[in-house]
Design an enzyme around this catalytic site. Structure first.
Site, mmCIF file in Angstrom:
data_model
loop_
_atom_site.group_PDB
_atom_site.id
_atom_site.type_symbol
_atom_site.label_atom_id
_atom_site.label_comp_id
_atom_site.label_asym_id
_atom_site.label_seq_id
_atom_site.Cartn_x
_atom_site.Cartn_y
_atom_site.Cartn_z
ATOM 1 N N GLY A 46 0.892 -1.187 0.132
ATOM 2 C CA GLY A 46 -0.075 0.072 -0.169
ATOM 3 C C GLY A 46 0.925 1.363 0.311
ATOM 4 N N GLN A 51 3.359 9.978 1.484
ATOM 5 C CA GLN A 51 4.256 9.077 1.466
ATOM 6 C C GLN A 51 5.006 9.645 0.179
ATOM 7 O OE1 GLN A 51 2.520 5.121 2.182
ATOM 8 N NE2 GLN A 51 4.352 5.014 3.249
ATOM 9 N N CYS A 89 6.147 -0.200 7.307
ATOM 10 C CA CYS A 89 5.805 1.222 6.624
ATOM 11 C C CYS A 89 7.060 1.490 5.802
ATOM 12 C CB CYS A 89 5.189 2.233 7.662
ATOM 13 S SG CYS A 89 5.034 3.727 6.706
ATOM 14 N N LEU A 90 6.542 1.896 4.477
ATOM 15 C CA LEU A 90 7.688 2.129 3.384
ATOM 16 C C LEU A 90 8.511 3.420 4.008
ATOM 17 C CD1 LEU A 90 5.962 1.528 0.207
ATOM 18 C CD2 LEU A 90 7.963 0.074 1.293
ATOM 19 N N HIS A 131 -4.270 0.909 7.423
ATOM 20 C CA HIS A 131 -3.177 1.889 7.445
ATOM 21 C C HIS A 131 -2.793 3.091 6.429
ATOM 22 C CE1 HIS A 131 1.638 1.294 7.914
ATOM 23 N NE2 HIS A 131 1.693 2.086 6.948
ATOM 24 N N GLU A 132 -3.292 2.908 5.492
ATOM 25 C CA GLU A 132 -3.092 3.794 4.292
ATOM 26 C C GLU A 132 -4.184 5.144 4.578
ATOM 27 O OE1 GLU A 132 -0.612 3.671 2.795
ATOM 28 O OE2 GLU A 132 -0.404 1.472 2.930
ATOM 29 N N HIS A 135 -2.411 7.317 7.388
ATOM 30 C CA HIS A 135 -1.642 8.258 6.357
ATOM 31 C C HIS A 135 -2.215 9.496 6.002
ATOM 32 C CE1 HIS A 135 2.229 6.155 6.437
ATOM 33 N NE2 HIS A 135 1.960 4.958 5.878
HETATM 34 ZN ZN ZN Z 1 2.942 3.267 6.006
#
Ligand code: ZN
Length: 179
Positions: A46, A51, A89-90, A131-132, A135
């Site tokens: 995701g 991000q 998480c990226l 999760h997204e 963000h």
């Molecule tokens: Zn993340």
């Protein structure tokens, strides 16, 4: 298409509340295609627009064979039952930890053309969607840790990543090397 730089913890855009999307034009569709390419190259499941430095309510998902874009997404229903699983998480490379979330959710969002859709999701894809969406509200998964735990893991993470730039760009060669 283009691979976009991914912002990491400490970059202020990750704490911004993203603004709703009102124009469904080619610029949006190109941006979404770039987000898919960036997520795929980074081997993520995701990716939210914050991000990649854009505080707009857009995210992409590819988990458990479900691949879709979410524009202006919201959770309209969630299960009373919750489950805990490790998340990563990226935007916080190399850090993983358990987060408790509802097991299943009903997502309402628009696609890249502005069409509204609803999806009932469960398991990993439901977790990824939550999760997204977090963000887009400036929330990161470590916020769910207890204050003490968060303080200690983030202190260690910051020490290990001291001096790193506030963005990283996934590279196709590195993703191939993982296979
Ligand atoms: Zn993340």
């Amino acid at each position: 298409m283009a691979i976009l730089p991914i912002h990491v913890f400490g970059s202020p855009v990750l704490r911004e509340e993203a603004a709703p999307v009102t124009e469904f034009d080619d610029e949006l569709r190109t941006f979404i295609a770039d987000m898919f390419e960036t997520m795929d190259t980074a081997l993520g499941i995701g990716l939210a627009a914050n991000q990649v430095g854009v505080a707009r309510r857009i995210a992409v998902i590819d988990a458990e064979e479900q691949r879709f874009a979410m524009v202006n997404p919201r959770i309209v229903e969630k299960s009373r039952t919750t489950g805990s699983a490790d998340e990563g998480c990226l935007s916080i490379p190399d850090l993983y930890g358990p987060v408790s979330r509802p097991d299943s959710v009903v997502l309402e969002a628009q696609d890249e053309n502005g069409e509204t859709y609803r999806k009932e999701l469960t398991g990993l894809v439901a977790r990824a969607v939550q999760h997204e969406i977090d963000h887009l509200d400036g929330i990161m998964f470590v916020d769910y840790f207890s204050p003490l735990k968060r303080q200690s893991v983030m202190r260690r993470w910051k020490r290990e990543h001291e001096g790193d730039p506030l963005t990283w760009t996934p590279s196709p060669e590195e993703s191939e090397a993982v296979d």
